[in-house]
Design a protein around this motif. Structure first.
Motif, mmCIF file in Angstrom:
data_model
loop_
_atom_site.group_PDB
_atom_site.id
_atom_site.type_symbol
_atom_site.label_atom_id
_atom_site.label_comp_id
_atom_site.label_asym_id
_atom_site.label_seq_id
_atom_site.Cartn_x
_atom_site.Cartn_y
_atom_site.Cartn_z
ATOM 1 N N ASP A 1 10.134 4.325 21.913
ATOM 2 C CA ASP A 1 11.410 4.978 22.189
ATOM 3 C C ASP A 1 11.161 6.459 22.419
ATOM 4 O OD1 ASP A 1 14.132 5.621 22.310
ATOM 5 O OD2 ASP A 1 14.333 5.719 20.130
ATOM 6 N N TRP A 2 11.617 6.993 23.537
ATOM 7 C CA TRP A 2 11.363 8.390 23.872
ATOM 8 C C TRP A 2 12.618 9.235 23.629
ATOM 9 C CZ3 TRP A 2 6.736 10.338 24.159
ATOM 10 C CH2 TRP A 2 6.547 11.609 24.688
ATOM 11 N N ALA A 3 13.228 9.047 22.484
ATOM 12 C CA ALA A 3 14.409 9.824 22.091
ATOM 13 C C ALA A 3 13.955 11.004 21.241
ATOM 14 C CB ALA A 3 15.371 8.946 21.299
ATOM 15 N N PRO A 4 14.696 12.113 21.267
ATOM 16 C CA PRO A 4 14.296 13.299 20.502
ATOM 17 C C PRO A 4 13.991 13.018 19.033
ATOM 18 C CG PRO A 4 16.131 13.854 21.929
ATOM 19 C CD PRO A 4 15.931 12.370 22.041
ATOM 20 N N GLU A 5 14.827 12.215 18.375
ATOM 21 C CA GLU A 5 14.628 11.938 16.953
ATOM 22 C C GLU A 5 13.341 11.147 16.725
ATOM 23 O OE1 GLU A 5 17.400 10.703 18.673
ATOM 24 O OE2 GLU A 5 18.596 12.485 18.303
ATOM 25 N N THR A 6 13.061 10.202 17.592
ATOM 26 C CA THR A 6 11.859 9.384 17.478
ATOM 27 C C THR A 6 10.614 10.231 17.692
ATOM 28 O OG1 THR A 6 13.101 7.500 18.334
ATOM 29 C CG2 THR A 6 10.702 7.305 18.323
ATOM 30 N N ILE A 7 10.664 11.088 18.696
ATOM 31 C CA ILE A 7 9.530 11.969 19.003
ATOM 32 C C ILE A 7 9.263 12.883 17.814
ATOM 33 C CG2 ILE A 7 8.715 13.830 20.499
ATOM 34 C CD1 ILE A 7 10.495 12.517 22.731
ATOM 35 N N HIS A 8 10.316 13.539 17.327
ATOM 36 C CA HIS A 8 10.158 14.448 16.191
ATOM 37 C C HIS A 8 9.609 13.707 14.975
ATOM 38 C CE1 HIS A 8 10.855 17.872 13.576
ATOM 39 N NE2 HIS A 8 11.335 17.004 12.696
ATOM 40 N N GLY A 9 10.161 12.530 14.705
ATOM 41 C CA GLY A 9 9.694 11.741 13.563
ATOM 42 C C GLY A 9 8.230 11.365 13.679
ATOM 43 N N ALA A 10 7.785 11.000 14.878
ATOM 44 C CA ALA A 10 6.384 10.622 15.083
ATOM 45 C C ALA A 10 5.463 11.824 14.885
ATOM 46 C CB ALA A 10 6.198 10.040 16.480
ATOM 47 N N ILE A 11 5.875 12.983 15.368
ATOM 48 C CA ILE A 11 5.069 14.197 15.211
ATOM 49 C C ILE A 11 5.011 14.591 13.737
ATOM 50 C CG2 ILE A 11 4.919 16.658 15.766
ATOM 51 C CD1 ILE A 11 6.256 15.881 18.497
ATOM 52 N N GLU A 12 6.143 14.524 13.072
ATOM 53 C CA GLU A 12 6.206 14.860 11.648
ATOM 54 C C GLU A 12 5.334 13.904 10.827
ATOM 55 O OE1 GLU A 12 9.847 16.669 9.299
ATOM 56 O OE2 GLU A 12 10.109 14.517 9.644
ATOM 57 N N HIS A 13 5.411 12.615 11.121
ATOM 58 C CA HIS A 13 4.589 11.616 10.426
ATOM 59 C C HIS A 13 3.102 11.887 10.669
ATOM 60 C CE1 HIS A 13 3.424 7.796 8.681
ATOM 61 N NE2 HIS A 13 2.678 7.586 9.760
ATOM 62 N N PHE A 14 2.748 12.186 11.909
ATOM 63 C CA PHE A 14 1.363 12.515 12.258
ATOM 64 C C PHE A 14 0.872 13.698 11.425
ATOM 65 C CE2 PHE A 14 -1.488 15.232 14.710
ATOM 66 C CZ PHE A 14 -2.534 14.368 15.014
ATOM 67 N N ALA A 15 1.693 14.747 11.348
ATOM 68 C CA ALA A 15 1.309 15.953 10.602
ATOM 69 C C ALA A 15 1.116 15.637 9.117
ATOM 70 C CB ALA A 15 2.364 17.040 10.779
ATOM 71 N N LYS A 16 2.036 14.884 8.535
ATOM 72 C CA LYS A 16 1.932 14.534 7.113
ATOM 73 C C LYS A 16 0.730 13.642 6.855
ATOM 74 C CE LYS A 16 6.773 14.984 5.877
ATOM 75 N NZ LYS A 16 8.022 14.293 5.535
ATOM 76 N N GLU A 17 0.515 12.668 7.737
ATOM 77 C CA GLU A 17 -0.584 11.726 7.580
ATOM 78 C C GLU A 17 -1.938 12.439 7.576
ATOM 79 O OE1 GLU A 17 -1.548 8.896 10.907
ATOM 80 O OE2 GLU A 17 -0.579 7.506 9.522
ATOM 81 N N ARG A 18 -2.054 13.519 8.325
ATOM 82 C CA ARG A 18 -3.308 14.267 8.418
ATOM 83 C C ARG A 18 -3.319 15.512 7.536
ATOM 84 N NH1 ARG A 18 -2.704 11.082 12.368
ATOM 85 N NH2 ARG A 18 -4.404 10.260 13.613
#
Length: 135
Positions: free
Chosen positions: A66-83
């Motif tokens: 899903d290329w919606a703003p909330e999905t994009i932000h959530g994926a980036i935030e998850h990536f940052a936390k995961e690393r």
């Protein structure tokens, strides 16, 4: 005076200011010019850490359904936390790749407006063109 759209309103006072803040979204990928200071600070610093993060987050974005703003932000935030990275260590390299500068409207909205294909193309172009000079 007309008010700028909500995604850019916190960063400007007039519609003219808003236009300057979203100009990157109105040009082709090949026309993006990278601010040298932003590249040095966000991509080259710490032995090119930003470039490494950019390459990794590109893969995450490419997999999003899903290329919606909330999905994009959530994926980036998850990536940052995961690393165990601060959000800025991910967001700033992305902003440089997408807009050529380190200041954009909120990242989810920015990438959504640019679109999936152009976002991935801009990241690829940045990774190819913004490598540190050999010393």
């Amino acid at each position: 005076t007309r008010r700028p759209p909500s995604a850019i309103r916190p960063r400007c006072k007039t519609l003219k200011d808003g236009r300057a803040n979203v100009a990157f979204a109105l040009v082709e990928t090949e026309a993006i010019e990278y601010d040298a200071k932003a590249v040095k600070k966000n991509l080259h610093k710490n032995e090119g850490a930003g470039l490494g993060v950019l390459g990794e987050v590109r893969n995450v974005l490419a997999e999003l359904g899903d290329w919606a703003p909330e999905t994009i932000h959530g994926a980036i935030e998850h990536f940052a936390k995961e690393r165990d990275l601060g959000m800025g260590n991910v967001a700033q390299p992305l902003r440089v790749a997408i807009a050529g500068v380190a200041v954009t409207p909120p990242l989810g909205e920015t990438l959504a407006v640019v679109g999936r294909a152009a976002t991935l193309q801009r990241i690829d172009r940045c990774l190819a063109q913004c490598q540190p000079a050999e010393t």
